[in-house]
Write a protein that holds these residues in place. Sequence first.
Motif, short mmCIF file in Angstrom:
data_model
loop_
_atom_site.label_atom_id
_atom_site.label_comp_id
_atom_site.label_asym_id
_atom_site.label_seq_id
_atom_site.Cartn_x
_atom_site.Cartn_y
_atom_site.Cartn_z
N MET A 1 34.35 60.22 13.32
CA MET A 1 35.05 61.69 12.78
C MET A 1 34.07 62.65 13.28
O MET A 1 32.67 62.51 13.21
CB MET A 1 35.36 61.69 11.35
N SER A 2 34.62 63.98 13.72
CA SER A 2 33.70 64.87 13.91
C SER A 2 33.26 65.69 12.62
O SER A 2 33.89 65.51 11.53
CB SER A 2 34.37 65.88 14.78
N LYS B 1 33.78 68.58 11.76
CA LYS B 1 34.78 69.51 11.34
C LYS B 1 36.07 68.75 10.61
O LYS B 1 36.58 68.92 9.78
CB LYS B 1 35.45 70.21 12.46
N ASP B 2 36.21 67.42 11.41
CA ASP B 2 37.06 66.44 10.68
C ASP B 2 36.87 66.11 9.40
O ASP B 2 37.73 65.76 8.30
CB ASP B 2 37.55 65.39 11.71
N ILE B 3 35.66 65.52 9.12
CA ILE B 3 35.33 65.02 7.69
C ILE B 3 35.31 66.42 6.64
O ILE B 3 36.04 66.08 5.69
CB ILE B 3 33.84 64.81 7.85
N ILE B 4 35.06 67.32 6.99
CA ILE B 4 35.18 68.47 6.09
C ILE B 4 36.72 68.73 5.76
O ILE B 4 37.12 69.27 4.75
CB ILE B 4 34.40 69.89 6.89
N LYS B 5 37.43 68.88 7.08
CA LYS B 5 38.81 68.98 6.84
C LYS B 5 39.54 68.11 5.94
O LYS B 5 40.34 68.21 4.90
CB LYS B 5 39.61 68.85 8.04
N GLU B 6 39.10 66.96 5.83
CA GLU B 6 39.59 65.70 5.04
C GLU B 6 39.12 65.96 3.67
O GLU B 6 39.91 65.57 2.97
CB GLU B 6 38.89 64.38 5.83
N MET B 7 37.90 66.00 3.52
CA MET B 7 37.43 66.46 2.00
C MET B 7 37.95 67.70 1.56
O MET B 7 38.67 67.52 0.54
CB MET B 7 35.76 66.97 2.08
N LYS B 8 38.43 68.82 2.29
CA LYS B 8 39.25 69.65 1.64
C LYS B 8 40.57 69.39 1.37
O LYS B 8 41.24 69.50 0.44
CB LYS B 8 39.29 70.97 2.73
N ARG B 9 41.31 68.59 2.08
CA ARG B 9 42.57 67.91 2.16
C ARG B 9 42.50 66.85 0.74
O ARG B 9 43.62 67.24 0.05
CB ARG B 9 42.98 67.09 3.20
N SER B 10 41.54 66.04 0.64
CA SER B 10 41.62 65.47 -0.51
C SER B 10 41.48 66.25 -1.98
O SER B 10 41.81 65.65 -2.95
CB SER B 10 40.15 64.56 -0.57
N GLY B 11 41.11 67.44 -1.92
CA GLY B 11 41.14 68.40 -3.18
C GLY B 11 39.84 67.94 -4.23
O GLY B 11 40.12 68.34 -5.29
N LEU B 12 39.01 66.89 -3.83
CA LEU B 12 37.94 66.55 -4.70
C LEU B 12 37.08 67.59 -5.31
O LEU B 12 36.54 68.41 -4.55
CB LEU B 12 37.04 65.52 -3.87
#
Length: 448
Positions: free
Chosen positions: A1-2, A4-15
């Motif tokens: 994952m890039s 940006k993709d990691i950060i996007k996934e983390m934001k989507r997780s709402g952790l």
Amino acid sequence: MSKKDIIKEMKRSGLRGRGGAGFPTGLKWELAYRTKSDKKYIICNADEGDPGAFMDRSVLEGDPHSILEGMAICAFAIGADEGYIYCRAEYPLALKRLNIAIAQAEEKGFLGKNIFNSGFDLDLHIKEGAGAFVCGEETALMGSIEGERGMPRIRPPFPAQSGLWGKPTNINNVETYANIAWIIMNGADEFTKYGTEKSPGTKVFALAGKIKNSGLIEVPMGIPLKDVIYDVGGGMKTEKPFKGVQLGGPSGGCIPAELLDTIVDYDSINKTGAIMGSGGMVVMDQSTCMVDVAKFFLNFTQNESCGKCTFCRVGTKRMLEILTRITEGNGKMEDLEKLEKLSLNIIKGSLCGLGQTAPNPVLTTLRYFKDEYIAHIKDKHCPAGVCTPLLLYEVIEDKCIGCTLCARKCPVDCISGEPKKVHHIDQDACIKCGACYDACKFDAINKS
Ligand SMILES: Cc1cc2nc3c(=O)[nH]c(=O)nc-3n(C[C@H](O)[C@H](O)[C@H](O)COP(=O)(O)O)c2cc1C
């Protein structure tokens, strides 16, 4: 994952950060990612200073690799190549296992230079803390790593902009990092299946006090407090009814029985005046004195105040003096107003979360258990029978058989009476130690 993709996934997780404040992790990472710099750091906050808390310790000791994995993913995403785990020296086993885990990861090539030919470098170090509560506060913690005295700094700039040695730094809690690899492996959608919309995932608590099943628990966010206590915790340990639950340690507050339907998520807990905190949960029954509980936590924060802010340094001391005189039977009704006023000023006038939250145990007990404060002040009576100077030990005449045991046990010889005759306690000489109460085999001593 890039990145940006990691950060996007983390934001989507709402952790949300599990260290106490519940700040969204993805957003924090994004801020650090966006700050341009030749050098960036990551820090794992393993200070765990709340009295009675051992959630992070269990992860540090039991699964240190989960933390290293979370840190590596974070470092890659924000562009950091060096990191610190700030762990208190009172956790020798955690430190030992962290050292082993770092060495193993280095040996396998998960840490170090040019990891698996990716061009990504990451070196992790351990910094041992000396056990000051304030050093868990992120800016004080960074000062401590830098070799300064652990005292908080003004924010902004936030660590993501200017942190360790002035470089952009991401700091997260142990439990936060331990969630990361799972989220990246299973995806944000899987993660959000647990918990509530605004507080997804699970949370670990150290369940303690008058509860049958004490110890560490992991529950999905959104679970009602009632279920935590009566289902997971197995209910009250004693016959005495439930009185309240203290959440969030010295920065938190006491939630009363009538609010037991409150669900465990950041926003619902905040509404009660308590905070989720890092996971301390102390269950109390009717034998707990709420003024004494407030005094206990304030004593802790007062001791641990670093002294930088006048309101925190002096204000908590004045509050502790007031609470002490109330528990000794010398309180005045105007003390209650003073406590509230001091609380609000300390919250407003303190630089860091220590002072800003120190009054919470007092404010919540004043809000939900004011009657108890009034009983201490007006009736000179501690309803829970905890505050020693307010206790009264009396011989129940029709139960006393004159066995003389109480008189023999009394360390100050204040009990008189002939054998086989009713005994008498000299109230002026009694030091309220309770030795007579504990010794009597006929329940002939009344404690009130
Ligand atoms: C007095 C004080 C003590 C703190 N102690 C800790 C601690 O022991 N562990 C921790 O993770 N966060 C602690 N925090 C919160 C940190 O400042 C910071 O918010 C946290 O490490 C951020 O990580 P998170 O976003 O993953 O929660 C403390 C804050 C204050 C004000």
